[in-house]
Scaffold this motif. Sequence first.
Motif, short mmCIF file in Angstrom:
data_model
loop_
_atom_site.label_atom_id
_atom_site.label_comp_id
_atom_site.label_asym_id
_atom_site.label_seq_id
_atom_site.Cartn_x
_atom_site.Cartn_y
_atom_site.Cartn_z
N THR A 52 -71.38 -5.72 -15.74
CA THR A 52 -71.81 -6.80 -16.63
C THR A 52 -70.95 -8.03 -16.43
O THR A 52 -71.24 -9.08 -16.96
CB THR A 52 -71.73 -6.38 -18.10
OG1 THR A 52 -70.34 -6.26 -18.46
CG2 THR A 52 -72.43 -5.07 -18.36
N ASN B 177 -75.94 -19.94 -26.49
CA ASN B 177 -76.06 -18.49 -26.33
C ASN B 177 -75.49 -17.77 -27.54
O ASN B 177 -76.03 -16.79 -28.01
CB ASN B 177 -75.25 -18.00 -25.13
CG ASN B 177 -75.77 -18.56 -23.85
OD1 ASN B 177 -76.84 -19.14 -23.81
ND2 ASN B 177 -75.00 -18.38 -22.78
N ALA C 125 -77.27 -15.31 -30.20
CA ALA C 125 -76.79 -13.96 -30.51
C ALA C 125 -76.65 -13.79 -32.01
O ALA C 125 -77.04 -12.77 -32.58
CB ALA C 125 -75.46 -13.69 -29.82
N ALA D 9 -80.01 -13.47 -33.52
CA ALA D 9 -80.60 -12.17 -33.16
C ALA D 9 -80.04 -11.08 -34.05
O ALA D 9 -80.79 -10.22 -34.54
CB ALA D 9 -80.32 -11.86 -31.69
N ALA E 248 -71.61 -5.99 -26.68
CA ALA E 248 -72.98 -6.45 -26.45
C ALA E 248 -73.08 -7.97 -26.57
O ALA E 248 -73.77 -8.62 -25.78
CB ALA E 248 -73.93 -5.78 -27.44
N ALA E 249 -72.36 -8.55 -27.54
CA ALA E 249 -72.44 -10.00 -27.72
C ALA E 249 -71.94 -10.71 -26.48
O ALA E 249 -72.53 -11.70 -26.02
CB ALA E 249 -71.63 -10.43 -28.95
N VAL F 234 -71.74 -9.40 -23.42
CA VAL F 234 -72.64 -9.11 -22.30
C VAL F 234 -73.84 -10.04 -22.35
O VAL F 234 -74.24 -10.63 -21.34
CB VAL F 234 -73.11 -7.63 -22.35
CG1 VAL F 234 -74.24 -7.40 -21.36
CG2 VAL F 234 -71.95 -6.71 -22.04
N LEU F 235 -74.40 -10.22 -23.54
CA LEU F 235 -75.55 -11.10 -23.70
C LEU F 235 -75.22 -12.50 -23.20
O LEU F 235 -75.98 -13.12 -22.44
CB LEU F 235 -75.93 -11.16 -25.18
CG LEU F 235 -77.17 -11.99 -25.50
CD1 LEU F 235 -78.42 -11.16 -25.26
CD2 LEU F 235 -77.14 -12.47 -26.95
N ASP F 236 -74.07 -13.00 -23.63
CA ASP F 236 -73.63 -14.34 -23.25
C ASP F 236 -73.53 -14.45 -21.72
O ASP F 236 -74.04 -15.38 -21.10
CB ASP F 236 -72.28 -14.61 -23.91
CG ASP F 236 -71.74 -15.97 -23.57
OD1 ASP F 236 -72.55 -16.88 -23.35
OD2 ASP F 236 -70.51 -16.13 -23.53
N GLN F 237 -72.87 -13.45 -21.14
CA GLN F 237 -72.67 -13.42 -19.70
C GLN F 237 -74.00 -13.42 -18.97
O GLN F 237 -74.22 -14.13 -18.00
CB GLN F 237 -71.91 -12.13 -19.37
CG GLN F 237 -71.13 -12.16 -18.09
CD GLN F 237 -69.94 -13.07 -18.22
OE1 GLN F 237 -69.43 -13.28 -19.31
NE2 GLN F 237 -69.52 -13.64 -17.12
N TRP F 238 -74.90 -12.62 -19.48
CA TRP F 238 -76.19 -12.44 -18.83
C TRP F 238 -77.00 -13.73 -18.91
O TRP F 238 -77.57 -14.18 -17.93
CB TRP F 238 -76.91 -11.30 -19.55
CG TRP F 238 -78.29 -11.03 -19.07
CD1 TRP F 238 -78.66 -10.39 -17.93
CD2 TRP F 238 -79.49 -11.41 -19.73
NE1 TRP F 238 -80.03 -10.34 -17.86
CE2 TRP F 238 -80.57 -10.95 -18.94
CE3 TRP F 238 -79.78 -12.09 -20.93
CZ2 TRP F 238 -81.89 -11.15 -19.30
CZ3 TRP F 238 -81.10 -12.27 -21.28
CH2 TRP F 238 -82.15 -11.81 -20.47
N ARG F 239 -76.96 -14.39 -20.07
CA ARG F 239 -77.68 -15.65 -20.22
C ARG F 239 -77.10 -16.68 -19.25
O ARG F 239 -77.82 -17.47 -18.66
CB ARG F 239 -77.53 -16.17 -21.65
CG ARG F 239 -78.50 -15.51 -22.62
CD ARG F 239 -79.19 -16.58 -23.40
NE ARG F 239 -79.36 -17.72 -22.52
CZ ARG F 239 -80.44 -18.43 -22.42
NH1 ARG F 239 -81.47 -18.15 -23.14
NH2 ARG F 239 -80.49 -19.45 -21.60
#
Lengths: 259, 259, 294, 364, 364
Positions: free
Chosen positions: D164, E25, E29, E32, E348-349, E351-356
């Motif tokens: 990730t 982002n 999150a 969400a 998860a927060a 990871v979400l940021d990274q993914w975005r």
Amino acid sequence: MTNDIILETRNLTKHYGGVHALQGANFTLRKGEHVAIMGDNGAGKSTFVRQITGVEQRTRGDVIFDGKPVFFENPMDARNAGIETVFQTLALADQLDVPDNLFLGRELVKFKFGPFSILDYKAMRERTMGALEKTGVKIPNIRGTIERMSGGQRQCVAIARTATFHSKLTIMDEPTAALGVQETAQVENIIRTLKEAGEPLILISHNMRQVMDLCDRIVVFRRGRICANLDIKNNDITGEDVVAYITGAKTQPEYADAA
Amino acid sequence: MTNDIILETRNLTKHYGGVHALQGANFTLRKGEHVAIMGDNGAGKSTFVRQITGVEQRTRGDVIFDGKPVFFENPMDARNAGIETVFQTLALADQLDVPDNLFLGRELVKFKFGPFSILDYKAMRERTMGALEKTGVKIPNIRGTIERMSGGQRQCVAIARTATFHSKLTIMDEPTAALGVQETAQVENIIRTLKEAGEPLILISHNMRQVMDLCDRIVVFRRGRICANLDIKNNDITGEDVVAYITGAKTQPEYADAA
Amino acid sequence: ETIGVSMALFDDNFLTVLRNGIQELADGMEGVDVQIEDAQNDVAKQLDQINNFAASGVDAIIVNPVDTSATEAMTKAAADAGVPLVYVNRQPINVDTLPDNQAFVASNEIESGTLETFEVCKMLRAMGKGGGAKAYVMMGELSNQAAVQRTKDVEDILGIDMCNFITVVDQQTANWSRDEAQDLMTNWLSTGEEFDAVIANNDEMAIGAIQAMKAQGLDMAEIVVGGVDATQDALAAMQAGDLDVTVFQNAAGQGGGALDAALRLSRGEDVDQKVYIPFELVTPANVDEYTSKN
Amino acid sequence: MSETSHGIGGLSFDAKKRAWPNEMNVFIALIAIIVIFEILGQVLPYMKGQSLLFDFNTNRDGTILNMVRLKIIILQVSIIGIIAIGSTQVIISGGIDLSPGSIVGLTAMVAMSFAQTALVNGNPNPKAIFGEAWMDLPVIVPIVVAIAVGTFAGLVNGLLVAYTRIPPFIATLGMMVAARGAAKWWSKGQPISFPTEPFGAIGNGMSGWSPVVIFIGLAILFHFILKYTVYGKHTYAIGSNEDAARMSGIKVDRHKVLVYTIAGILAGLSALVLASKNLTAQAGMGVMYELDAIAMTVIGGVSLAGGRGSIVGTVLGALIFGVIISGFTYLRLDAYYQEMVKGIIIVAAVVLDQWRRQRAAARA
Amino acid sequence: MSETSHGIGGLSFDAKKRAWPNEMNVFIALIAIIVIFEILGQVLPYMKGQSLLFDFNTNRDGTILNMVRLKIIILQVSIIGIIAIGSTQVIISGGIDLSPGSIVGLTAMVAMSFAQTALVNGNPNPKAIFGEAWMDLPVIVPIVVAIAVGTFAGLVNGLLVAYTRIPPFIATLGMMVAARGAAKWWSKGQPISFPTEPFGAIGNGMSGWSPVVIFIGLAILFHFILKYTVYGKHTYAIGSNEDAARMSGIKVDRHKVLVYTIAGILAGLSALVLASKNLTAQAGMGVMYELDAIAMTVIGGVSLAGGRGSIVGTVLGALIFGVIISGFTYLRLDAYYQEMVKGIIIVAAVVLDQWRRQRAAARA
Ligand SMILES: Nc1ncnc2c1ncn2[C@@H]1O[C@H](COP(=O)(O)OP(=O)(O)OP(=O)(O)O)[C@@H](O)[C@H]1O
Ligand SMILES: Nc1ncnc2c1ncn2[C@@H]1O[C@H](COP(=O)(O)OP(=O)(O)OP(=O)(O)O)[C@@H](O)[C@H]1O
Ligand SMILES: [Mg+2]
Ligand SMILES: [Mg+2]
């Protein structure tokens, strides 16, 4: 006549552990003079610059700048004393944009209040455009961060930073190494402008044509020592001669111990 | 005849956000051919290399290597497929010494046992000495870490690394930018050896003399597009012509949209 | 004589009183030195401290166990080194198999939560809520034995016929902390649920709950709040009419008893191997007797 | 020496001036701290000429050394030391691991559940977690379980960090919080005690030296792995310059998974020794161990920026910790001052190392 | 736009394709997580259609929003949030600060000692630390004391980091251990309670909103400082490339001292609010606050490698924490699962940021 000398080093020496990177360098630079330093890779050229500008502390020897012995603790001291340098490693902050880098450490402010002075972004942006134009580089978005710039674009930002501010001495360590044909021509123009303005310069370069065109004198380093001091404007010296000094085929008599 | 082509790109394009760094590049390289890429700083040359070698993922377009369309996930895939690259950023591990860097990712081992294979330091050191000699660089202590090397010494280590291993295609991004006169000559010799061995090469360089001496063909990039494809061995093309293409004074008719 | 003392935790209100009890008593005696160390709630650190005391040649060791199930290894370590050992405040799990030169002076942890909850239950009945009442339970650190035990006591008491009119709306941890208890209570208040009592594993959390309820304008006479420890803050809150129940444990007495036992063991004298010190219930009716005790 | 100098006309290089190994600084710091304690023992009046390491009234055993103290000095850092071995390789690879303390708590709980004995002093085990059928299992069961739990937690760390691309600080912070939660949840906060005898031997065997033997054994193994295998070389390379490692064809992601997994396994082993030595497992075990482990590592000369350091340094760093802890008790330093002084010594040890390095670099 | 494109013949640049700010982002999150809680409130049978943020049976006050919940969501993260503001600038400068939690403990103890009232329920203060003459002092005294203690601790951190060149992780770890020791030593572990009324108002005033007001006020101030002053620019520059900053003539050492000192002052202010809100000071206060503060910061998009991030992100990161804590209570999630879920959400927060971000970078 001594008044005429802007920079002098006496017996300047730097050892890294067992590596003798610079040994007994005696060097003088007159006001208004443009001197090139040449030499093989690893000959000690950048080391010489680092000792003068306070990036590192010398093992021994003296540096006399503008008539006074100096001991710069760090590059900022050197800059405050009037030495502007383009380092081989460029020294740019990757996550900042072009104007931020250009004015790093001497930001323009709208309102002075110690460290909490308020920045004048607009003025810095405008002056950046002007400074970049001089180097001829094309940067699609000057608000993009430095990490997104190509090798040559970075180098031009570093050069623009130095050329924007007046100084008593300018040092450039391989400024055109990564530059394209056009950009190199522009940077050479900048150097000519300095010459006309009477500002002295030390230029490290591997480019023989450039050095022959731009400089008054060539100092050759070999194995950590100075091995030749060639007055190219007044004497009849060819590129082949210089290469002979670089490779060690020739050594000037006064530098016999470097052989 | 198609069999003859080692690398082909079709409509290769890369955008960084709003920056269109590379647009619709169509490029072919035949087996045994040495092609130079020239262009201003920021014209998209390194970007082109990064798309081919899997450092980044392209926005669109195809890369056909050795007859098959390829999608390299990362530079290791590209290397496994037979592409050796000297990157402009060199890609050296600063805290390791010269042999470690030379053999990074393909260490010589005495005893194979997956990731816990035992290293053969002696063999690596010996082969390193040989590889360095070819580049003509002088390194006082090859067991010193890379962070202690001068700009040119680092570049020679990166070149030695590429030259030590056989490959189907070699790419060099400004390999001699930081090199001295002697070292440049040596690296040019390495390139000539590759030519004699029939190994194809893509050379990015700003040095007109070097390109004219070494290559069969020059491809010029401008503003992220290819604007000329000049067969210098067979046609009568001068340095001035090339500069005209670089600066935009001329454009070949088949690349009219790049104007 | 030198006595090594390993305390479970230094920054704990009750254990500080106990520790001071030992220190003051020793200071008053001729030729008795105590060296007190902080195990910072780590059983392994405590075992190492015992070994370090042994290496330094102390005459006896007093241990306030971080956790009573970890005492087997401590007993063994002290026995191997031939140094007498006294457990204080918490009853060791191997209480029935202690060697001759070991003893304990402790209270039975089961009592505290039981006394507290039963008193809360009685008060709610007295307020006429015997037909049905709701309570929130605030737990200490979940990895701490006292928290686990006191919470279990609550469940046990609320399971008996006399008190099963009380239902637990929610039970959460506030990690012994007044600040976390304040936030937790406010979170509970934000659900709008009606309730009649808050049963906390210690006084600090009870006070945090009280502060949160007062900030939200609740009438503290309507809500029964219980804690454990009888700290000065708790007694003051009780005198102000906010806190209704707490439980007192004679810290200084335990400390003194432990030091006495340790000294006697080190001289080879006979001691009672088991000394129980009971918990005492504190309510607004008898609070004034306790204000100068802790 | 021909192998260290190359090419015609290179710089003169004085091969005799070898770099002073960084571990030497740490060793000097260790000796200095011991000497200070010995001097204080002689100088402070209330110490009555006691010594930290020596035992002059040799009534206890035959040697002139205070064997009890020597043993406890290293014994008390063995368990965190095992974690520190894992942290060393994680930090060299340019990462950080905040989770081993919590993994220790979780692993101890789970493993101990499979190590319980059925009868305690003839009575049924009062702390029983599972039914009778799950008691008195062979000691290999809890060992395998501990390794499995450690592997799993480390693997999750590694996968998060590698795939990730979130910072290791966050991935392992998440694991730190979650694994501690899981440890508390496992038996609802209840401690688990009364293991079988063979299990108790893991941490108490060899007259109590077994944690030391396990620690030193693992240290030697990982010293070898880091210095002489491809695994070690790639770990240093990734920590030195991750992009370069990737461009050189190292499978960086796969390697990172391995690094964190190994750290997890070591945390699991550490938990095994800890639970066995204490004959109990508690959800609160191992709190802050990660910080002590990192401190040992850094005191031992490992750079938090990655790419530099060694197991030898870490072992010396651990010994410094052990000497400090025992030294405080020996000096009867008031517990209130112990923490303050410990904080100062941690900083001082690293400052000393830094200062020696700078001097070494500046020296001709 | 002429200002963003330069020179003849540059690349074509599409200025409309503006970079999506990273804070966006984090904001997504946050939304969400809120939406998930609202959905769970409607879906889970035992929740009986409750809502996290809204209050449909408007018997409590006039608004449709659940004001009590809104208040506690932000109130419960205000104190750590104040620390997180300091951590944000430390991390942007390329450092890390592990000490604020302990500085909070120490500062609370010391400041509270100067805020005690003489009489409690008519009796003399049972927790008195100093004599009568030191009681009922004007509220400015403890405030000045708190700022002084925070300044001192931060200054020591800064001097260590800047002038000994030891890693900030170690310098502040030393301070973490030492300050916690000092906090315990101050009153020998005894809590200090019963402050004067004006002191109590710092953390309880404005019907309990005052910690929120202080937090948001400081956040706005530091947002401005980081974005629009030389201090901010130099902080980013040092974090981006310390050597470059030094070579460019920034007084890196002096600047770092300032950065850590400010972080210390913010920890001191946070302690003030905490002690006042709780009307007590205890040596164990603030344990682990530094890790929560760092987690808020990183969830808010600040890069641990330095050079990147913003106060806006950190405030959003803090709100995510607040929503999670309140959401758990609202869902009545079993305490044993809370920590596990919290660990997962932190990861998860990020990871979400990274993914975005990666998607944004890959997008044409
Ligand atoms: N990650 C990135 N994000 C945004 N823009 C980028 C990024 N990488 C490169 N660019 C831009 O793309 C353009 C092409 O860059 P590239 O590195 O390919 O130039 P180049 O032709 O190799 O130049 P040079 O001769 O200076 O090395 C430049 O304008 C650069 O600013
Ligand atoms: N920190 C260091 N430690 C040890 N050796 C060093 C260090 N820095 C430089 N050296 C060595 O000193 C010698 C001189 O390096 P320097 O950078 O001055 O070369 P240079 O003349 O600038 O070469 P180039 O043309 O390649 O830039 C090199 O052999 C290099 O390996
Ligand atoms: Mg150089
Ligand atoms: Mg390029």
